[in-house]
Design an enzyme around this catalytic site. Structure first.
Site, PDB file in Angstrom:
ATOM      1  CB  SER A 140      -0.969  -0.046   1.186  1.00 58.87           C
ATOM      2  OG  SER A 140      -1.994   0.905   1.053  1.00 58.87           O
ATOM      3  CG  ASP A 143      -7.315  -3.407  -2.031  1.00 58.80           C
ATOM      4  OD1 ASP A 143      -7.890  -2.482  -1.422  1.00 58.80           O
ATOM      5  OD2 ASP A 143      -6.098  -3.639  -1.943  1.00 58.80           O
ATOM      6  CG  HIS A 160      -5.499  -2.803   1.243  1.00 62.78           C
ATOM      7  ND1 HIS A 160      -4.878  -2.555   0.038  1.00 62.78           N
ATOM      8  CD2 HIS A 160      -4.927  -1.948   2.134  1.00 62.78           C
ATOM      9  CE1 HIS A 160      -3.980  -1.592   0.176  1.00 62.78           C
ATOM     10  NE2 HIS A 160      -3.994  -1.204   1.431  1.00 62.78           N
TER      11      HIS A 160
END
Length: 282
Positions: free
Chosen positions: A150, A226, A259
């Site tokens: 991320s 995600d 995620h």
């Protein structure tokens, strides 16, 4: 040794450390987690850096990713730094939001007040911490890889693109590929760096590739479930930039994955083997 040991534990015949040290760049104590594999008892071994995402510390990857077993087999040192400076006098998001300030350093050198004094994660990771790792650990600094998740995927890509001679392998999980074109990135860069968007290009993987930066190859895994996929991550922008520039990219869209660290734990072995192959590890 330059590092103070906070904890250590035997793990897959190697040792998992948590260290602390006083940082010149951030002006604060900084923590990092380091896994040293058993092969390091005989010779220096390659190093793989893992940069974590928003809200994370050095602990998230170390506890949740399940990376030590494979790192032990392959003979890789794993270095997982914290994601920002911390301390009583370190400024935070005035509204207490999770996406800026503490835990959200975005791997930049801030130039705007009040952030510029402490938020120097770029220089910390590009200069200060590698020198300490080289001095204090059985690390072969001629064989380094970097990966992240991320915000940390953004950090890994941009740090590597700015210094391709240092990193022989680069990968990312659900990276923020273009902070200039998503709400997280626009908030962070405008506050840390200021309103001049041209100065943001050093911190945007797609812009760096457009401006001529190149790597031997990039591996990216992105979950299709995600929740940040369309609003913040936008892997299609990296795909397009790489295709236009002739930059080798392996982008794997993983069906049904989100995620979380469950996603990272599922594919961490693939990434470590990708790095080991390119670093000449065992």
């Amino acid at each position: 040794m330059s590092f103070e040991i906070i904890s250590q534990a035997r793990c897959f015949n190697g040792t998992q450390f948590v260290y602390r040290h006083a940082s010149r760049e951030t002006g604060t104590p900084m923590r990092l987690a380091v896994y040293v594999p058993p092969q390091a008892g005989d010779a220096k071994v390659p190093v793989v850096w893992f940069l974590s995402g928003l809200t994370c510390t050095e602990e998230n990857f170390t506890v949740k990713a399940g990376a030590q077993r494979v790192a032990s087999e392959l003979g890789l040192i794993l270095v997982a730094p914290d994601t920002s400076p911390r301390g009583e006098n370190v400024p935070d998001d005035p509204e207490g939001a999770y996406d800026f300030g503490l835990g959200a350093g975005f791997y930049v050198d801030a130039t705007e007040a009040p952030w510029a004094r402490n938020y120097r994660m770029r220089s910390y990771l590009e200069r200060e911490l590698p020198a300490l790792v080289a001095e204090s650990l059985p690390a072969d600094m001629s064989r380094q890889g970097i990966m992240g998740h991320s915000m940390g995927g953004h950090g890994a890509l941009t740090i590597a693109l700015r210094d391709p001679e240092r990193f022989k392998a680069v990968s990312a999980f659900a990276p923020i590929v273009s902070p200039m074109n998503c709400p997280w990135g626009e908030k962070a860069l405008s506050h840390y760096i200021g309103p001049d968007r041209a100065s943001w290009r050093d911190y945007d993987a797609c812009a760096l590739i457009e401006d001529g930066a190149r790597l031997p190859g990039i591996l990216v895994d992105q979950g299709t479930a995600d929740g940040f996929l369309d609003s913040q991550l936008k892997p299609q922008l990296l795909e397009a930039a790489c295709a236009k520039a002739g930059q080798p990219l392996t982008l794997r869209r993983q069906d049904g994955y989100d995620h979380s660290y469950f996603f990272i734990a599922t594919f961490i072995e693939d990434h470590l083997r990708w790095h080991a192959e390119r670093l000449g590890a065992e």
